[in-house]
Design a protein around this motif. Sequence first.
Motif, mmCIF file in Angstrom:
data_model
loop_
_atom_site.group_PDB
_atom_site.id
_atom_site.type_symbol
_atom_site.label_atom_id
_atom_site.label_comp_id
_atom_site.label_asym_id
_atom_site.label_seq_id
_atom_site.Cartn_x
_atom_site.Cartn_y
_atom_site.Cartn_z
ATOM 1 N N LEU A 84 0.831 -1.208 0.000
ATOM 2 C CA LEU A 84 0.000 0.000 0.000
ATOM 3 C C LEU A 84 0.866 1.259 0.000
ATOM 4 C CD1 LEU A 84 -2.805 -1.038 2.522
ATOM 5 C CD2 LEU A 84 -3.006 -0.788 0.049
ATOM 6 N N ILE A 85 1.920 1.256 0.794
ATOM 7 C CA ILE A 85 2.807 2.422 0.865
ATOM 8 C C ILE A 85 3.528 2.627 -0.458
ATOM 9 C CG2 ILE A 85 4.892 3.326 1.962
ATOM 10 C CD1 ILE A 85 3.945 1.923 4.563
ATOM 11 N N PHE A 86 4.136 1.542 -0.999
ATOM 12 C CA PHE A 86 4.864 1.660 -2.261
ATOM 13 C C PHE A 86 3.930 2.066 -3.403
ATOM 14 C CE2 PHE A 86 8.171 -1.707 -0.785
ATOM 15 C CZ PHE A 86 8.776 -0.756 0.008
ATOM 16 N N GLY A 87 2.727 1.512 -3.408
ATOM 17 C CA GLY A 87 1.771 1.849 -4.465
ATOM 18 C C GLY A 87 1.334 3.301 -4.407
ATOM 19 N N THR A 88 1.140 3.812 -3.207
ATOM 20 C CA THR A 88 0.759 5.222 -3.063
ATOM 21 C C THR A 88 1.885 6.137 -3.536
ATOM 22 O OG1 THR A 88 -0.611 4.611 -1.167
ATOM 23 C CG2 THR A 88 -0.077 6.940 -1.430
ATOM 24 N N ILE A 89 3.115 5.804 -3.179
ATOM 25 C CA ILE A 89 4.253 6.606 -3.640
ATOM 26 C C ILE A 89 4.384 6.501 -5.151
ATOM 27 C CG2 ILE A 89 6.765 6.825 -3.556
ATOM 28 C CD1 ILE A 89 6.618 5.876 -0.627
ATOM 29 N N GLY A 90 4.205 5.295 -5.702
ATOM 30 C CA GLY A 90 4.293 5.096 -7.150
ATOM 31 C C GLY A 90 3.219 5.853 -7.913
ATOM 32 N N ARG A 91 2.003 5.880 -7.384
ATOM 33 C CA ARG A 91 0.924 6.652 -8.040
ATOM 34 C C ARG A 91 1.223 8.143 -7.991
ATOM 35 N NH1 ARG A 91 -3.468 4.840 -10.864
ATOM 36 N NH2 ARG A 91 -4.821 6.260 -9.783
ATOM 37 N N ALA A 94 3.737 8.860 -10.680
ATOM 38 C CA ALA A 94 3.093 8.828 -11.997
ATOM 39 C C ALA A 94 2.255 10.081 -12.229
ATOM 40 C CB ALA A 94 2.228 7.575 -12.125
ATOM 41 N N ARG A 95 1.626 10.574 -11.199
ATOM 42 C CA ARG A 95 0.819 11.786 -11.321
ATOM 43 C C ARG A 95 1.698 13.006 -11.622
ATOM 44 N NH1 ARG A 95 -1.504 11.439 -6.623
ATOM 45 N NH2 ARG A 95 -2.907 9.820 -7.352
ATOM 46 N N ARG A 96 2.919 13.016 -11.073
ATOM 47 C CA ARG A 96 3.850 14.125 -11.327
ATOM 48 C C ARG A 96 4.611 13.964 -12.637
ATOM 49 N NH1 ARG A 96 4.847 13.042 -5.878
ATOM 50 N NH2 ARG A 96 6.767 11.941 -6.411
ATOM 51 N N GLY A 97 4.452 12.818 -13.296
ATOM 52 C CA GLY A 97 5.134 12.584 -14.556
ATOM 53 C C GLY A 97 6.517 11.979 -14.410
ATOM 54 N N GLU A 98 6.891 11.560 -13.220
ATOM 55 C CA GLU A 98 8.199 10.951 -12.997
ATOM 56 C C GLU A 98 8.201 9.465 -13.313
ATOM 57 O OE1 GLU A 98 9.321 11.743 -8.966
ATOM 58 O OE2 GLU A 98 8.961 13.894 -9.161
ATOM 59 N N GLY A 103 -0.914 2.356 -13.617
ATOM 60 C CA GLY A 103 -1.775 1.178 -13.516
ATOM 61 C C GLY A 103 -1.125 0.064 -12.725
ATOM 62 N N GLN A 104 0.158 -0.101 -12.895
ATOM 63 C CA GLN A 104 0.881 -1.124 -12.151
ATOM 64 C C GLN A 104 0.896 -0.791 -10.660
ATOM 65 O OE1 GLN A 104 4.867 -1.601 -13.578
ATOM 66 N NE2 GLN A 104 4.948 -3.757 -12.999
ATOM 67 N N ALA A 105 1.064 0.481 -10.339
ATOM 68 C CA ALA A 105 1.033 0.890 -8.935
ATOM 69 C C ALA A 105 -0.361 0.679 -8.342
ATOM 70 C CB ALA A 105 1.459 2.348 -8.803
#
Length: 130
Positions: A84-91, A94-98, A103-105
């Motif tokens: 959950l933590i890694f997915g939130t950071i990953g999303r 992705a939202r910032r364009g980095e 979808g994977q997150a």
Amino acid sequence: MAPDGPGQVPYGYPGGPGGYGYPTPSGYGGHGPQTHGSAGYYGWPGLQPMPSNGMGTASLVVGIISAVIFCLWPIAIILGVLALIFGTIGRGKARRGEATNAGQALAGIICGAVGLVLGLGMLAFVIATA
């Protein structure tokens, strides 16, 4: 070229029109290095940085492991929270364009939540039967 000087530089010859970006030695006409490139160099323009997709990938892997090993409930709960933590950071990346794997997150968040719920359910089962 004539012996007394360069004159007209043939097409495709380095330094002439269509010179394929080769620098011209000083004194031979053509284009100087400051007319083609902004910093006085030639070649490919700057490349974009590679996306940092590590958090989304880690979230998916840890979430799948958490959902598969839910019978080992202490590990499943820990891995579910990490997913959950890694997915939130990953999303967020992705939202910032980095990153490019939003979808994977998200799949990692879902698998992590399922693993967490299954782990907590197994904990409740162990407590109820003890």
